[in-house]
Design a protein around this motif. Structure first.
Motif, PDB file in Angstrom:
ATOM      1  N   PHE A 103       0.842  -1.204   0.000  1.00 46.95           N
ATOM      2  CA  PHE A 103       0.000   0.000   0.000  1.00 46.95           C
ATOM      3  C   PHE A 103       0.876   1.254   0.000  1.00 46.95           C
ATOM      4  N   GLY A 104       1.998   1.158  -0.684  1.00 50.27           N
ATOM      5  CA  GLY A 104       2.833   2.345  -0.875  1.00 50.27           C
ATOM      6  C   GLY A 104       2.520   2.913  -2.250  1.00 50.27           C
ATOM      7  N   PRO A 105       3.425   3.754  -2.780  1.00 48.72           N
ATOM      8  CA  PRO A 105       3.168   4.357  -4.097  1.00 48.72           C
ATOM      9  C   PRO A 105       3.581   3.446  -5.253  1.00 48.72           C
ATOM     10  N   GLY A 106       3.750   2.183  -5.030  1.00 52.52           N
ATOM     11  CA  GLY A 106       4.081   1.228  -6.074  1.00 52.52           C
ATOM     12  C   GLY A 106       5.412   0.557  -5.802  1.00 52.52           C
ATOM     13  N   PRO A 107       5.616  -0.684  -6.222  1.00 55.04           N
ATOM     14  CA  PRO A 107       4.636  -1.483  -6.946  1.00 55.04           C
ATOM     15  C   PRO A 107       3.461  -1.847  -6.046  1.00 55.04           C
ATOM     16  N   SER A 108       2.312  -2.136  -6.691  1.00 49.82           N
ATOM     17  CA  SER A 108       1.169  -2.599  -5.913  1.00 49.82           C
ATOM     18  C   SER A 108       1.011  -4.107  -6.126  1.00 49.82           C
ATOM     19  N   ASN A 109       0.199  -4.737  -5.294  1.00 51.91           N
ATOM     20  CA  ASN A 109       0.021  -6.192  -5.416  1.00 51.91           C
ATOM     21  C   ASN A 109      -0.534  -6.538  -6.798  1.00 51.91           C
ATOM     22  N   VAL A 110      -0.119  -7.699  -7.264  1.00 54.15           N
ATOM     23  CA  VAL A 110      -0.489  -8.133  -8.618  1.00 54.15           C
ATOM     24  C   VAL A 110      -1.559  -9.212  -8.507  1.00 54.15           C
ATOM     25  N   PRO A 111      -2.708  -9.057  -9.174  1.00 60.33           N
ATOM     26  CA  PRO A 111      -3.767 -10.071  -9.055  1.00 60.33           C
ATOM     27  C   PRO A 111      -3.328 -11.418  -9.630  1.00 60.33           C
ATOM     28  N   PRO A 112      -3.872 -12.523  -9.086  1.00 54.78           N
ATOM     29  CA  PRO A 112      -3.460 -13.858  -9.536  1.00 54.78           C
ATOM     30  C   PRO A 112      -3.551 -14.027 -11.055  1.00 54.78           C
ATOM     31  N   ARG A 113      -4.542 -13.431 -11.647  1.00 53.47           N
ATOM     32  CA  ARG A 113      -4.732 -13.573 -13.102  1.00 53.47           C
ATOM     33  C   ARG A 113      -3.531 -12.991 -13.876  1.00 53.47           C
ATOM     34  N   VAL A 114      -3.018 -11.888 -13.392  1.00 56.08           N
ATOM     35  CA  VAL A 114      -1.867 -11.263 -14.069  1.00 56.08           C
ATOM     36  C   VAL A 114      -0.587 -12.055 -13.771  1.00 56.08           C
ATOM     37  N   LEU A 115      -0.461 -12.522 -12.513  1.00 51.73           N
ATOM     38  CA  LEU A 115       0.699 -13.364 -12.161  1.00 51.73           C
ATOM     39  C   LEU A 115       0.708 -14.624 -13.019  1.00 51.73           C
ATOM     40  N   ALA A 116      -0.478 -15.214 -13.198  1.00 50.76           N
ATOM     41  CA  ALA A 116      -0.581 -16.445 -13.990  1.00 50.76           C
ATOM     42  C   ALA A 116      -0.187 -16.174 -15.442  1.00 50.76           C
ATOM     43  N   ALA A 117      -0.606 -15.031 -15.966  1.00 51.02           N
ATOM     44  CA  ALA A 117      -0.248 -14.695 -17.356  1.00 51.02           C
ATOM     45  C   ALA A 117       1.273 -14.592 -17.487  1.00 51.02           C
ATOM     46  N   GLY A 118       1.903 -13.960 -16.495  1.00 51.15           N
ATOM     47  CA  GLY A 118       3.364 -13.816 -16.518  1.00 51.15           C
ATOM     48  C   GLY A 118       4.082 -15.147 -16.348  1.00 51.15           C
ATOM     49  N   GLY A 119       3.381 -16.133 -15.783  1.00 54.37           N
ATOM     50  CA  GLY A 119       4.005 -17.434 -15.534  1.00 54.37           C
ATOM     51  C   GLY A 119       3.803 -18.424 -16.673  1.00 54.37           C
ATOM     52  N   ARG A 120       3.199 -17.995 -17.748  1.00 48.91           N
ATOM     53  CA  ARG A 120       2.979 -18.919 -18.880  1.00 48.91           C
ATOM     54  C   ARG A 120       4.309 -19.241 -19.569  1.00 48.91           C
ATOM     55  N   PRO A 121       4.352 -20.374 -20.273  1.00 45.63           N
ATOM     56  CA  PRO A 121       5.623 -20.729 -20.944  1.00 45.63           C
ATOM     57  C   PRO A 121       6.052 -19.625 -21.911  1.00 45.63           C
ATOM     58  N   ILE A 122       7.341 -19.429 -21.942  1.00 46.18           N
ATOM     59  CA  ILE A 122       7.920 -18.397 -22.804  1.00 46.18           C
ATOM     60  C   ILE A 122       7.774 -18.789 -24.278  1.00 46.18           C
ATOM     61  N   ILE A 123       7.520 -17.795 -25.112  1.00 42.80           N
ATOM     62  CA  ILE A 123       7.677 -18.014 -26.554  1.00 42.80           C
ATOM     63  C   ILE A 123       8.761 -17.053 -27.048  1.00 42.80           C
TER      64      ILE A 123
END
Ligand code: PMP
Length: 417
Positions: free
Chosen positions: A50-70
């Motif tokens: 709860f500072g001026p950033g970074p803010s918490n990342v929702p699971p949906r966005v974390l999951a997108a970032g965790g997808r296999p690399i292309i």
């Protein structure tokens, strides 16, 4: 397991010897052993950011970032980059073709704008009312621009008349303004500024790292020439990518330079090709973009598109107003007096009398696992900053932040002795 790892990676032990044919069997040329910390698992605790950033990342966005690399040059990746471009055009409210995401944090976009638009010896005018104007002035100076400044103490803002006067006097090629001054908690009025800049043949550069998605900003309607933001604030993507967009007017200036910009990495002639913006049939290799970061950014832009910009602005204002009322009920003083100038994403409060601000922050982190921060640059020692952005922006979190503050105010009062 620890011993097994050591013996495999350094079988000869620290006294292994090499011969002219290489390393003795069973011995190793490695003299630096694997560091003990690397043989322990990663530890990243959960924190309420709860500072001026970074803010918490929702699971949906974390999951997108965790997808296999292309691959960064695969056609599917170009498709994802095209989606990101459309998502940024929506978030910025622009139809600019020259819209993309930088591989890097907000500073990368800031430097990209300055390096490409301004040539050494040209004048820039920088509005400084917190740290971000200071940074832009320093970067401009480093690249050999003539820097003129308009300065207010943190929390101050500039009237259009003041801006016009300075433009008429200094005749800059670029004017910089921070929309969401996160070091002071101020949202700066932008209406009319673009028109004034254009009257003096000057481009308008706006920083919306801390405000995008939280406070209204309309790039095309407000005649902003270059707009950038960051991924890690109201967009709730991990840090490391930074949307940016250039108007036709800005493109005309940056693609008709006398000399190439000093940075190869940030050169927009290359980046515009990498993002498929230059009309050429082929995209050629320039650098390897942050593939996972782009996946996450795409997902966060998708959430903003699903939510709707206007809903997002309204939601941030409603939660901020609830939070501001709660702070006043605790007897705290909001740093920005005029409600209309308060940044809904980052609230600033004057440090309450009789308290050490560092102690307050440390107590809240230790006992509540919540990050708030102090001032930044010229606002250090003046205020506390509390950010409730995007995914973190709801009344339950605001109530949790208020409860943590109430507790800290009870526990951390300095003795008068
Ligand atoms: N501008 C503003 C208004 C910011 O709040 C920040 C980050 N706090 C930045 C620029 C710089 O962004 P980054 O830390 O992502 O480089």
């Amino acid at each position: 397991q620890f011993r097994a790892l050591v013996s495999i990676s350094n079988p000869g032990g620290p006294h292994a010897q090499s011969t002219k044919h290489g390393v003795h069997r069973g011995m190793s040329s490695v003299t630096i052993p694997p560091p003990a910390c690397m043989l322990r698992p990663l530890e990243a605790p959960f924190r309420y950011l709860f500072g001026p950033g970074p803010s918490n990342v929702p699971p949906r966005v974390l999951a997108a970032g965790g997808r296999p690399i292309i691959g960064h040059m695969h056609s599917e990746m170009f498709g994802i980059m095209n989606d990101i471009k459309k998502g940024i055009q929506y978030a910025f409210q622009t139809s600019n073709n020259m819209t993309l995401a930088m591989s890097g944090s907000g500073h990368t976009a800031m430097e990209c704008a300055l390096f490409n638009i301004v040539e050494p010896g040209e004048s820039v005018l920088v509005a400084i009312n917190g740290i971000w104007g200071e940074r832009v002035a320093e970067i401009s100076e480093r690249m050999g621009a003539k820097v003129h400044t308009l300065v207010k103490t943190p929390g101050g803002h500039f009237t259009n008349a003041e801006i016009e006067q300075a433009l008429a006097k200094h005749k800059p090629v670029l004017f910089f303004l921070t929309h969401g001054e996160s070091s002071a908690g101020l949202v700066h009025p932008v209406d009319g500024v673009g028109d004034i800049c254009h009257k003096y043949n000057c481009l308008l550069l706006v920083d919306s790292v801390a405000s995008l998605g939280a406070a209204p900003l309309l790039m095309d309607q407000q005649n902003i020439d270059i707009l950038y933001t960051g991924s890690q604030k109201a967009l709730n993507a991990p840090p490391g990518t930074a949307p940016i967009s250039f108007s036709e007017r800005a493109c005309h200036k940056m693609f008709n330079r006398k000399a190439k910009p000093v940075s190869y990495l940030l050169d927009m002639t290359h980046l515009s090709n990498y993002w498929g913006n230059d009309g050429k049939p082929e995209r050629t290799y320039h650098h390897t973009g942050p593939v996972s970061g782009f996946f996450a950014l795409r997902e966060s832009l998708a959430i903003l598109a699903e939510t709707g910009l206007e809903n997002s602005w309204k939601h941030h204002t409603e939660v901020a107003e609830y939070f501001w009322k709660g702070l006043e009920d605790l007897g705290l003083k909001l740093f920005i007096k005029d409600k209309d100038l308060r940044l809904p994403s980052v609230t600033t409060i004057a440090i309450p009398e009789g308290y050490n601000w560092k102690e307050l922050l440390a107590y809240i982190m230790k006992h509540h696992r919540i990050e708030f921060t102090g001032g930044l640059g010229p606002s250090v020692g003046m205020l506390l900053r509390i950010g409730l952005m995007g995914y973190n922006c709801n009344k339950a979190n605001a109530a949790m932040a208020l409860a943590a503050l109430e507790d800290a105010l009870k526990q951390c009062r300095m003795s008068k002795a």
